[in-house]
Write an enzyme that holds these catalytic residues in place. Structure first.
Site, PDB file in Angstrom:
ATOM      1  N   LYS A 144     -58.110   0.690 -54.664  1.00  0.00           N
ATOM      2  CA  LYS A 144     -57.222  -0.064 -55.745  1.00  0.00           C
ATOM      3  C   LYS A 144     -55.884   0.439 -56.055  1.00  0.00           C
ATOM      4  CE  LYS A 144     -56.865  -1.203 -60.765  1.00  0.00           C
ATOM      5  NZ  LYS A 144     -57.905  -0.932 -62.134  1.00  0.00           N
ATOM      6  N   GLU A 189     -55.086  -1.801 -75.111  1.00  0.00           N
ATOM      7  CA  GLU A 189     -55.835  -0.557 -74.246  1.00  0.00           C
ATOM      8  C   GLU A 189     -55.596   0.758 -75.133  1.00  0.00           C
ATOM      9  OE1 GLU A 189     -57.482   0.702 -70.171  1.00  0.00           O
ATOM     10  OE2 GLU A 189     -56.061  -0.960 -70.326  1.00  0.00           O
ATOM     11  N   GLU A 201     -62.388  -3.815 -59.953  1.00  0.00           N
ATOM     12  CA  GLU A 201     -61.312  -3.467 -60.788  1.00  0.00           C
ATOM     13  C   GLU A 201     -61.532  -2.649 -61.869  1.00  0.00           C
ATOM     14  OE1 GLU A 201     -57.134  -5.079 -62.947  1.00  0.00           O
ATOM     15  OE2 GLU A 201     -58.239  -6.297 -61.515  1.00  0.00           O
ATOM     16  N   GLU A 256     -50.470 -13.934 -63.329  1.00  0.00           N
ATOM     17  CA  GLU A 256     -50.942 -12.952 -64.057  1.00  0.00           C
ATOM     18  C   GLU A 256     -49.840 -12.100 -64.657  1.00  0.00           C
ATOM     19  OE1 GLU A 256     -53.992  -9.152 -64.326  1.00  0.00           O
ATOM     20  OE2 GLU A 256     -54.695 -10.815 -63.286  1.00  0.00           O
TER      21      GLU A 256
END
Length: 432
Positions: free
Chosen positions: A191, A236, A280, A418
């Site tokens: 990733k 987050e 992910e 996105e």
């Protein structure tokens, strides 16, 4: 490492209880502000009693910790409230990449805090032995209802914003995504997170308070922050420390909200079932677990991700909670943030390979985007998030950022879409 530090005498710090000020953002008296606010609770500061700017280097967090101790330890502190966030507090914003200059820690002259449960306090900081005065605004009863500035003023009269691409156009960034997917399929890594930037220019200097007001109103579930011109609302939480207790909220995997309840539910079900998004997310959780685990006696990780819905996006989210070991309790919230940075949520897996690839493909310096942002007090308690959904302000200019996690199943067109959705919170805050 050469540290650029504002010269200070010994700090004199006084924290007193005050009547609940209500909305912290309405109390900010000047545009150059410091803030960390979640659902109306948190800290807001202004003025600078002490400041350090840290050059590039893997040891920038350690250097910052050393500087904090040199400021906090000799301070003369009269803390009449004694909860997390009282006494001397430093706000900070660190660069994503160790090769970047510009990490900063600031001890404000004034901090107004509230816990959202009726308790509020004011911390005043001065230098050289003088007892800091309590601002008249906060003495002798309720704070006047009218804020000292117009909460939605400033930007509406600028006559429009001019937008331009950053380091890459959307199409060029999509090509970078395709190249990353090829590298992943070739087995170089699993990733990588790729980001891009765009610029907005206004006719007048941009008042950070206006952006904070709009972000906090529209995204109360996020952590609204400001530090040295970096302004945003991150969903987050990198790490929170309260004594021996630590926690984090890990996000990874994203889809937009639906236009009606039925579509919204369908998109949520799609996200939970998506192999690409759950892969992910798993990498993001593993990186935080790997950073905090060795420092904790116990570490509890939600067995499966939950669906977290925000006004414009829905994410897969996992909560992590732990109890620090005796050795771990010697680490402040800032040191804990350093232990988990850079997380896979904003870098990739394996870390070193992902970092090398994103440096090659992004064609930009992220500066403090995707780095830790938050606060720490003299007891080591604090909260640090990841600087996401944000912009770096400089006079009339705002530099906005958005990034996406790229795995083998990523589609460049979907990733471009996105980033457009992720840029929307700051675009809307600027455009009103």
């Amino acid at each position: 490492m050469r540290v650029l530090s504002q010269e200070t005498g010994r700090l004199v710090v006084r924290t007193v209880a005050v009547p609940d000020p209500g909305d912290l953002l309405d109390r900010l008296p000047q545009p150059d502000v410091l803030a960390w606010i979640h659902q109306g609770a948190g800290l807001a500061g202004w003025g600078e009693a002490a400041r350090v700017t840290l050059p590039a280097g893997e040891d920038r967090f350690t250097a910052g910790e050393k500087w904090l101790r040199s400021v906090f330890d000799p301070a003369d502190v009269d803390d009449q409230v004694r909860v997390r966030g009282t006494g001397p507090v430093a706000f900070g914003s660190f660069t994503f990449d160790a090769s970047s200059d510009g990490s900063v820690l600031i001890v404000p002259r004034t901090v107004l805090g509230r816990d959202g449960q009726g308790r509020a306090w004011l911390t005043s900081v001065s230098q050289g032995g003088a007892i800091p005065p309590t601002p008249p605004l906060l003495l002798g009863g309720p704070i006047p209802p009218d804020p000292p500035w117009a909460p939605d003023g400033g930007l509406g009269d600028l006559g429009g914003l001019r937008w331009r691409d950053g380091s890459l156009t959307a199409a060029q960034w999509g090509q970078a995504v395709a190249e990353a997917v090829r590298a992943i399929k070739a087995g170089r890594l699993r990733k990588v997170v790729l980001a891009r930037d765009v610029f907005a220019t206004a006719a007048e200097p941009i008042d950070a308070r206006v952006l904070l007001r709009r972000l906090a109103d529209r995204y109360p579930e996020c952590f609204t922050f400001a530090c040295d011109g970096m302004v945003g609302a991150t969903p987050e939480l990198l790490v929170r420390r309260t004594g021996r207790q630590v926690s984090a909220l890990v996000l990874g995997g994203t889809l937009p909200r639906g236009t009606d309840p039925a579509q919204d539910e369908a998109l949520g079900d799609e996200l939970l079932a998506s192999a690409k998004n759950t892969e992910e997310h798993a990498y993001a959780v593993a990186s935080i677990r790997g950073g905090l685990g060795p420092l904790c006696d116990t570490l509890e990780v939600d067995p499966r991700p939950a669906l977290l819905k925000f006004p414009n996006l829905q994410h897969l989210g996992t909560r992590i909670r732990g109890t620090l070991t005796q050795n771990g309790t010697q680490k402040s919230a800032l040191a804990l943030a350093a232990a988990v940075h850079p997380p896979a949520a904003v870098c990739g897996t394996p870390t070193a390979t992902a970092l090398e690839l994103l440096r090659d493909l992004e064609h930009m310096d992220r500066e403090r985007y995707a780095g830790p942002v938050g606060w720490v007090d003299a007891e080591g308690n604090g909260e640090w998030g990841i600087a996401l959904r944000c912009a770096q302000l400089s006079g009339r200019t705002a530099r906005l950022f958005a990034g996406c996690g790229i795995v083998a199943g990523s589609d460049p067109a979907a990733e471009i879409a996105e980033t457009i959705v992720k840029l929307k919170p700051m675009r809307d805050a600027l455009e009103g």
